[in-house]
Design an enzyme around this catalytic site. Structure first.
Site, short mmCIF file in Angstrom:
data_model
loop_
_atom_site.label_atom_id
_atom_site.label_comp_id
_atom_site.label_asym_id
_atom_site.label_seq_id
_atom_site.Cartn_x
_atom_site.Cartn_y
_atom_site.Cartn_z
N TRP A 242 41.80 39.57 30.62
CA TRP A 242 40.70 38.65 30.92
C TRP A 242 39.81 38.43 29.71
O TRP A 242 39.36 37.31 29.46
CB TRP A 242 39.92 39.13 32.14
CG TRP A 242 40.83 39.20 33.33
CD1 TRP A 242 41.33 40.32 33.92
CD2 TRP A 242 41.43 38.09 34.02
NE1 TRP A 242 42.18 39.98 34.94
CE2 TRP A 242 42.26 38.61 35.02
CE3 TRP A 242 41.33 36.70 33.89
CZ2 TRP A 242 43.00 37.81 35.89
CZ3 TRP A 242 42.06 35.89 34.75
CH2 TRP A 242 42.88 36.45 35.73
N ASP B 168 31.27 39.62 31.55
CA ASP B 168 32.08 39.32 32.73
C ASP B 168 32.11 40.60 33.57
O ASP B 168 32.69 41.60 33.16
CB ASP B 168 33.49 38.92 32.28
CG ASP B 168 34.43 38.70 33.46
OD1 ASP B 168 34.02 38.88 34.63
OD2 ASP B 168 35.61 38.35 33.21
N LYS C 117 35.71 40.54 44.57
CA LYS C 117 36.03 41.95 44.55
C LYS C 117 34.91 42.76 45.23
O LYS C 117 35.09 43.31 46.30
CB LYS C 117 36.31 42.41 43.13
CG LYS C 117 37.56 41.69 42.56
CD LYS C 117 37.71 41.84 41.07
CE LYS C 117 38.63 40.79 40.47
NZ LYS C 117 40.04 40.97 40.78
#
Lengths: 356, 356
Positions: free
Chosen positions: A101, A168, A192
């Site tokens: 990511w 992030d 999540k």
């Protein structure tokens, strides 16, 4: 029947959130309409999004310079929106490369300015968090991925830096206490720890905006979303509703400090078993282990399929490891009950005993 | 209790969709997990998104050059994505200006190239659809908004043109038959006729892509989404699930041709009453009246508040007009039952009789 859900995301949600949402799908607060059928600018939904925004601010104890937005697009859209809003063409942003990511964020940032990758753990398949690196003073910001879902690493010490810090936090947001005011911008897909796929949370300091000269399309301009109270266009109503319920649940649990204690217990229990059990081995440098995504393998890979089948019978789901690491990954987000980790640990013990 | 839901969007959905979704929120297809708790790359969800994509293709009878995508961001994100993917800097795109949403599309397109506004009905508060206009042969594409939610106008004759045709169909997609293969790109937020807020449908001809030289960020590049089967990142799982159920429902109703007949009946009934009832007056040029959003006012504006209160007692909701037009707007999308229109018409008749 409920299973023990170790999915990496979308992932387990609190039962009370699901039951409340299930009812709201038929009749939202006695309106005779589903939550899906009400106007997003009507008072009942405005109350939902405002509660979600203020709960994020409250739970993270953000100072008044912060605005909290619930946007479309996922963290992947933020990979481009962050540099588009913060990085002038010709300027440099510093990025740390700690996994897939991070790499994707770096790729998108390069479309808008220079990217200085100040550290990377790629050469060891991202199994640790880089510690010694320097951030150039002229960098416009430093970007980190606080938790790396795929590799199971987590920044336990947020880097001290003089440049604005951008993070992030998709996979560990609201799972642990930290001084969130150290950041200039925090973003994350909510699927999540704080909701269902389809909404993205952005906490941004107003004071860092408006400093680039490019023309920013409206939907990608944080200032436009701030001016419009996170409702520039029809927002992802239901995912935001789920976030609001999940945030309310978290507050009811005692907030971030309380959930952190539970998360610490769950992680300690599972890593303890991995370290003690001769069949299993963690894949990550110990000091950088994630308390959200626990990655481990077996020394005898031929047993892995058998173990998977065995755990399936125990209603354990979602533990197959990502193809980049192999083996197993147990994601133990906020809403995963301690009991599920206990069942998992028992399964590991029992399987090991049978094979001894 | 169910109300008569004339909301402009988010709006009424079929009961069977809501009941099925409500159950899936607790236990999705016997998995022991909510639809919100399953991985988006697991076979059960891949089946959902694939069914949604193929139902769009089937119901619209799209030819094989088309790809159907379910994306994040709403139509407002498409306002920038369309020119970013199709319009080279320095080239010209033709746009028709038929309302607020067209204007917003035009504003975003100007960031990427030249925009030739080939026609506009702005000078009469967008109460008609322009008919006589010329599209320059060198225009990269012509953009229209097939139905104008706020003003209640609709293109009943799709313009014949030699340049690729791009359409925002957010508020009338799948409500009427037409040759969708005349278009090069069709997009729409799904929260009116085909689902819940949070997903955006894009039907794009592969053959028009890859012709601009700019670097397109991954999340905004149609080719990236096509390559990844509309799953480049975590998609808006639940809104896509609702779309799939709504599309399945529409197919069960007999598809677009069957729903068009019902929509024609609903529109004829309501416009008939508006034209006959001395208290009410339509705001749109008759030939351009929308069969989705029916806008009307009262000749005695002082009665409007009283009529609103009266209809509220009849469980009629969502008919207050948009501030740009005033009066009333009754949105009569696919899922609105004929019965709701009948109740509305009865209320208009009764109210008029009382006032006579």
């Amino acid at each position: 029947m409920k299973v023990h859900n170790f999915n990496a995301g979308p992932s387990v949600l609190p039962n009370e959130v699901l039951y409340k949402a299930s009812k709201a799908l038929i009749d939202f607060e006695g309106s005779g309409m589903s939550i899906l059928e009400i106007g997003h600018r009507t008072p009942p939904f405005v109350a939902v999004i405002e509660e979600a925004r203020s709960l994020v601010k409250e739970l993270m104890q953000l100072d008044d310079d912060f605005e909290v937005l619930f946007l479309h697009g996922g963290a992947s859209t933020q990979f481009l929106t962050v540099p588009m809003n913060l990085l002038e063409s010709g300027e440099t942003a510093a990025y740390t490369d700690t996994g897939v990511w991070s790499s994707k964020a770096i790729k998108e940032a390069k479309l808008f300015g220079y990217v200085d990758v100040v550290s990377s753990s790629r050469e060891r398949n991202y199994n640790y968090i880089p510690k010694d690196f320097t951030v150039p003073a002229q960098a416009k910001y430093l970007h980190i991925t606080t938790n790396n879902t795929i590799y199971g690493t987590q920044w336990h010490h947020i880097p001290e830096t003089d440049v604005p810090l951008v993070a992030d936090m998709s996979s560990d947001i609201l799972s642990r206490t930290m001084d969130f005011n150290k950041f200039a911008l925090i973003y994350g897909g909510v699927q999540k720890n704080m909701g269902a796929a389809g909404a993205t949370v952005v906490c941004v300091r107003k004071s860092i905006l408006g400093k680039v000269s490019r023309n920013i399309p409206s939907m990608l301009d944080y200032r436009v979303h701030i001016e419009n109270g996170s409702m520039f266009n029809t927002p992802p109503v239901f995912p935001i509703y789920i976030s609001m319920l999940t945030l309310r649940w978290l507050k009811g649990q005692g907030g971030v400090a309380a959930i952190e204690k539970l998360n610490d217990r769950k992680a300690a229990l599972l890593y303890g078993e991995i370290d003690e059990n001769p069949l299993f081995r963690g894949t990550v440098v110990k000091e950088d282990r994630s308390k959200m995504n626990v990655c481990f393998v077996m020394d005898k890979p031929e047993l892995e399929e058998e173990f998977l089948k065995f755990t399936k019978k125990e209603d354990i789901v979602g533990i197959k490891g990502h193809r980049s690491v192999g083996g197993f990954r147990a994601s133990i987000y906020n809403a995963l009950p301690l009991e599920s980790v206990e069942v998992m640990v028992e399964a590991m013990k029992y399987f090991s005993m049978k094979k001894a």
